[in-house]
Design a protein around this motif. Structure first.
Motif, PDB file in Angstrom:
ATOM      1  N   LYS A 150       0.825  -1.211   0.000  1.00 12.20           N
ATOM      2  CA  LYS A 150       0.000   0.000   0.000  1.00 12.20           C
ATOM      3  C   LYS A 150       0.859   1.262   0.000  1.00 12.20           C
ATOM      4  N   LYS A 151       2.015   1.194   0.628  1.00 15.57           N
ATOM      5  CA  LYS A 151       2.939   2.340   0.662  1.00 15.57           C
ATOM      6  C   LYS A 151       3.769   2.439  -0.618  1.00 15.57           C
ATOM      7  N   LYS A 152       3.565   1.471  -1.530  1.00 10.75           N
ATOM      8  CA  LYS A 152       4.332   1.390  -2.787  1.00 10.75           C
ATOM      9  C   LYS A 152       5.830   1.211  -2.537  1.00 10.75           C
ATOM     10  N   HIS A 153       6.131   0.587  -1.410  1.00  5.75           N
ATOM     11  CA  HIS A 153       7.540   0.300  -1.120  1.00  5.75           C
ATOM     12  C   HIS A 153       8.039  -0.857  -1.985  1.00  5.75           C
ATOM     13  N   ILE A 154       7.175  -1.857  -2.154  1.00  7.89           N
ATOM     14  CA  ILE A 154       7.519  -3.008  -2.985  1.00  7.89           C
ATOM     15  C   ILE A 154       7.161  -2.692  -4.429  1.00  7.89           C
ATOM     16  N   ARG A 155       8.139  -2.739  -5.295  1.00  5.65           N
ATOM     17  CA  ARG A 155       7.927  -2.395  -6.704  1.00  5.65           C
ATOM     18  C   ARG A 155       6.961  -3.366  -7.364  1.00  5.65           C
ATOM     19  N   ARG A 156       7.215  -4.664  -7.164  1.00  2.00           N
ATOM     20  CA  ARG A 156       6.330  -5.690  -7.709  1.00  2.00           C
ATOM     21  C   ARG A 156       6.738  -7.052  -7.164  1.00  2.00           C
ATOM     22  N   PHE A 157       5.957  -8.065  -7.509  1.00  2.00           N
ATOM     23  CA  PHE A 157       6.265  -9.446  -7.150  1.00  2.00           C
ATOM     24  C   PHE A 157       6.660 -10.168  -8.433  1.00  2.00           C
ATOM     25  N   THR A 158       7.649 -11.027  -8.343  1.00  2.00           N
ATOM     26  CA  THR A 158       8.237 -11.593  -9.549  1.00  2.00           C
ATOM     27  C   THR A 158       8.411 -13.105  -9.492  1.00  2.00           C
ATOM     28  N   GLY A 159       8.661 -13.659 -10.684  1.00  4.86           N
ATOM     29  CA  GLY A 159       9.227 -14.990 -10.803  1.00  4.86           C
ATOM     30  C   GLY A 159      10.712 -14.767 -10.971  1.00  4.86           C
ATOM     31  N   ASN A 160      11.311 -15.439 -11.929  1.00  2.84           N
ATOM     32  CA  ASN A 160      12.737 -15.258 -12.163  1.00  2.84           C
ATOM     33  C   ASN A 160      13.076 -13.960 -12.889  1.00  2.84           C
ATOM     34  N   ASP A 161      12.057 -13.181 -13.259  1.00  2.00           N
ATOM     35  CA  ASP A 161      12.328 -11.935 -13.958  1.00  2.00           C
ATOM     36  C   ASP A 161      12.969 -10.880 -13.061  1.00  2.00           C
ATOM     37  N   TYR A 162      13.118 -11.185 -11.768  1.00  2.00           N
ATOM     38  CA  TYR A 162      13.875 -10.261 -10.915  1.00  2.00           C
ATOM     39  C   TYR A 162      15.311 -10.125 -11.414  1.00  2.00           C
ATOM     40  N   ILE A 163      15.794 -11.136 -12.124  1.00  2.00           N
ATOM     41  CA  ILE A 163      17.166 -11.109 -12.640  1.00  2.00           C
ATOM     42  C   ILE A 163      17.354  -9.912 -13.572  1.00  2.00           C
ATOM     43  N   LYS A 164      16.398  -9.706 -14.459  1.00  2.00           N
ATOM     44  CA  LYS A 164      16.493  -8.584 -15.395  1.00  2.00           C
ATOM     45  C   LYS A 164      16.401  -7.256 -14.655  1.00  2.00           C
ATOM     46  N   ASP A 165      15.475  -7.159 -13.708  1.00  2.00           N
ATOM     47  CA  ASP A 165      15.305  -5.918 -12.950  1.00  2.00           C
ATOM     48  C   ASP A 165      16.574  -5.529 -12.201  1.00  2.00           C
ATOM     49  N   LEU A 166      17.218  -6.521 -11.607  1.00  2.00           N
ATOM     50  CA  LEU A 166      18.434  -6.256 -10.846  1.00  2.00           C
ATOM     51  C   LEU A 166      19.582  -5.892 -11.773  1.00  2.00           C
ATOM     52  N   SER A 167      19.639  -6.531 -12.913  1.00  2.00           N
ATOM     53  CA  SER A 167      20.706  -6.267 -13.879  1.00  2.00           C
ATOM     54  C   SER A 167      20.622  -4.856 -14.457  1.00  2.00           C
ATOM     55  N   THR A 168      19.390  -4.395 -14.721  1.00  2.00           N
ATOM     56  CA  THR A 168      19.211  -3.077 -15.328  1.00  2.00           C
ATOM     57  C   THR A 168      19.284  -1.940 -14.313  1.00  2.00           C
ATOM     58  N   GLY A 169      19.170  -2.261 -13.033  1.00  2.00           N
ATOM     59  CA  GLY A 169      19.181  -1.227 -12.010  1.00  2.00           C
ATOM     60  C   GLY A 169      17.802  -0.706 -11.662  1.00  2.00           C
ATOM     61  N   ASP A 170      16.750  -1.260 -12.307  1.00  2.00           N
ATOM     62  CA  ASP A 170      15.390  -0.859 -11.952  1.00  2.00           C
ATOM     63  C   ASP A 170      15.067  -1.252 -10.513  1.00  2.00           C
ATOM     64  N   VAL A 171      15.733  -2.300 -10.068  1.00  2.00           N
ATOM     65  CA  VAL A 171      15.596  -2.777  -8.694  1.00  2.00           C
ATOM     66  C   VAL A 171      16.981  -2.805  -8.060  1.00  2.00           C
ATOM     67  N   LEU A 172      17.069  -2.383  -6.806  1.00  2.00           N
ATOM     68  CA  LEU A 172      18.363  -2.373  -6.119  1.00  2.00           C
ATOM     69  C   LEU A 172      18.521  -3.537  -5.154  1.00  2.00           C
ATOM     70  N   ALA A 173      17.404  -4.120  -4.726  1.00  2.00           N
ATOM     71  CA  ALA A 173      17.470  -5.255  -3.808  1.00  2.00           C
ATOM     72  C   ALA A 173      16.232  -6.120  -3.995  1.00  2.00           C
ATOM     73  N   CYS A 174      16.390  -7.408  -3.819  1.00  2.00           N
ATOM     74  CA  CYS A 174      15.260  -8.301  -4.073  1.00  2.00           C
ATOM     75  C   CYS A 174      15.458  -9.648  -3.395  1.00  2.00           C
ATOM     76  N   GLN A 175      14.353 -10.340  -3.244  1.00  2.00           N
ATOM     77  CA  GLN A 175      14.391 -11.733  -2.824  1.00  2.00           C
ATOM     78  C   GLN A 175      14.924 -12.529  -4.013  1.00  2.00           C
ATOM     79  N   ALA A 176      15.854 -13.458  -3.756  1.00  2.00           N
ATOM     80  CA  ALA A 176      16.526 -14.121  -4.880  1.00  2.00           C
ATOM     81  C   ALA A 176      17.005 -15.507  -4.481  1.00  2.00           C
ATOM     82  N   TYR A 177      17.315 -16.298  -5.521  1.00  2.00           N
ATOM     83  CA  TYR A 177      17.855 -17.635  -5.344  1.00  2.00           C
ATOM     84  C   TYR A 177      19.368 -17.616  -5.527  1.00  2.00           C
TER      85      TYR A 177
END
Length: 387
Positions: A234-261
């Motif tokens: 609700k505070k828009k702190h979490i950008r979104r929920f992902t499958g393995n596509d967090y890899i692309k977000d982290l690589s591009t810098g759109d995301v700075l931290a994430c839950q990951a394998y």
């Protein structure tokens, strides 16, 4: 596509509903009805169903799989290997009609995530293995993986590979270190954080961040975590929920931290050494994807031999150099450390393949979500995630 993601709104829910409609007692297979005639002595074959990109391949010919070829040369057993598992629930839907109706699946060996393996064990859909035929498993299986709650003693399952669900982040762009799960909720990460969308993939790490012992978490622990995540959404702190596509977000810098394998991050680090993986101080989830022998498999003894073959430290080491997940055979570390190739030898020192004692002390295997809890919990989680 993630090997651990894609538990969706009608994934666990639909599978559970199907069984409920048929009646769980009818779906359950009694111990005496699980074994079929074993043709291993005269038919030197077996069918092995696995996930894509989850085994070693030849550098010059990707259709060749060196460890499987060596197994065939040594034993005379040919392996029909298929990369047909792209999602746990999808595969469940593919083979469940045969299993619940006491029919052969056409497969002697399958690999599924432990949360799904728990369902197979509860339903009596897989056979107990003969450990007298598997001395390597008995000797070399990682002690931390030996007795999950869903399969005490690991008699129905043997880890193919293991891994850690933790936090990945770009330390250079963030400008600070992450040590705790709660660090994800800092103001400078607003809109720059993603969490995994799958219930089974997400909840354990988030609970651990709240100090919960995930080996015995409760219903209240689950709803406390849901309330916390719902407020962050609700505070828009979490950008979104992902499958393995967090890899692309982290690589591009759109995301700075994430839950990951852990296995994904090793690959990311090869291209971007600024990416780091952390096991939070409060702990992280250790998981496995396991080999299982379905009911009425026609080549059970051959399947047991293949499983034991992959628990030879030399073979486990060769596989580890390709898949880069946590190796379930700690003795393989010494094999890699003695390698003449420097890059290969360096893998022996990678804690994401061979966790050190300090990291292991912070790892735990979550208790499974029971069949009674699953529909309720999936509905709640998916309402937050937006599935």
């Amino acid at each position: 596509m993630s090997r651990r993601s894609l538990l969706r709104a009608f994934g666990a829910g639909a599978a559970g509903a199907t069984l409920a409609g048929c009646g769980v007692p009818a779906a359950y297979v009694q111990p005496g009805d699980r074994a079929g005639r074993d043709f291993s002595a005269t038919d030197h074959t077996l069918r092995f169903a696995n996930w894509p990109l989850y085994i070693d391949t030849d550098d010059e010919d990707e259709s060749k799989r060196p460890t499987l070829d060596t197994f065939t040369e040594r034993t005379g057993i040919s392996v029909g290997y298929t990369e047909e598992i792209n999602d746990n629930d999808e595969f469940f839907g593919k083979i469940s009609p045969a299993l619940m109706n006491h029919q052969q699946t056409g497969r002697d060996l399958i690999v599924i995530s432990d949360w799904m393996a728990a369902r197979f064990v509860r339903l009596g859909w897989v056979q107990e293995m003969d450990r007298t035929e598997q001395p390597n498993v008995a000797k070399y299986l990682d002690p931390q993986l030996r007795s999950p709650a869903f399969d005490q003693g690991r008699m129905h399952s043997v880890p193919w590979q293991s891994g850690i669900t933790g936090i990945a982040y770009n330390r250079k762009k963030l400008g600070r270190e992450i040590k705790h799960t709660s660090d994800l909720w800092a103001d400078d990460l607003r809109g720059k954080v993603t969490l995994l969308s799958g219930l089974d993939e997400s909840f354990a790490l988030l609970m651990q961040g709240n100090g919960v012992d995930i080996t015995r978490w409760t219903r209240d622990d689950f709803y406390t975590t849901c309330d916390q995540v719902e407020k962050l959404v609700k505070k828009k702190h979490i950008r979104r929920f992902t499958g393995n596509d967090y890899i692309k977000d982290l690589s591009t810098g759109d995301v700075l931290a994430c839950q990951a394998y852990s296995g994904d991050v090793i690959q990311l680090q090869a291209d971007n050494p600024e990416i780091e993986f952390v096991v939070p101080e409060e702990g992280a989830e250790l998981w496995a994807e396991s080999l299982m022998i379905p009911n009425l498999a026609r080549h059970k003894r051959n399947a047991e031999k293949l499983i034991d073959y992959y628990y030879e430290p030399e073979v486990a080491a060769e596989l580890a150099t390709w898949v880069n997940y946590v190796c379930p055979v700690p003795a393989a570390r010494e094999v890699l450390a003695s390698a003449k190739d420097e890059e290969t030898a360096a893998l022996a020192e990678d804690p994401l393949i061979f966790p050190d004692d300090a990291m292991r002390a912070r790892l735990a295997i979550a208790r499974d979500i029971t069949s009674e809890e699953r529909t309720e919990f999936a509905k709640k989680w998916n309402s937050i995630v937006g599935l």
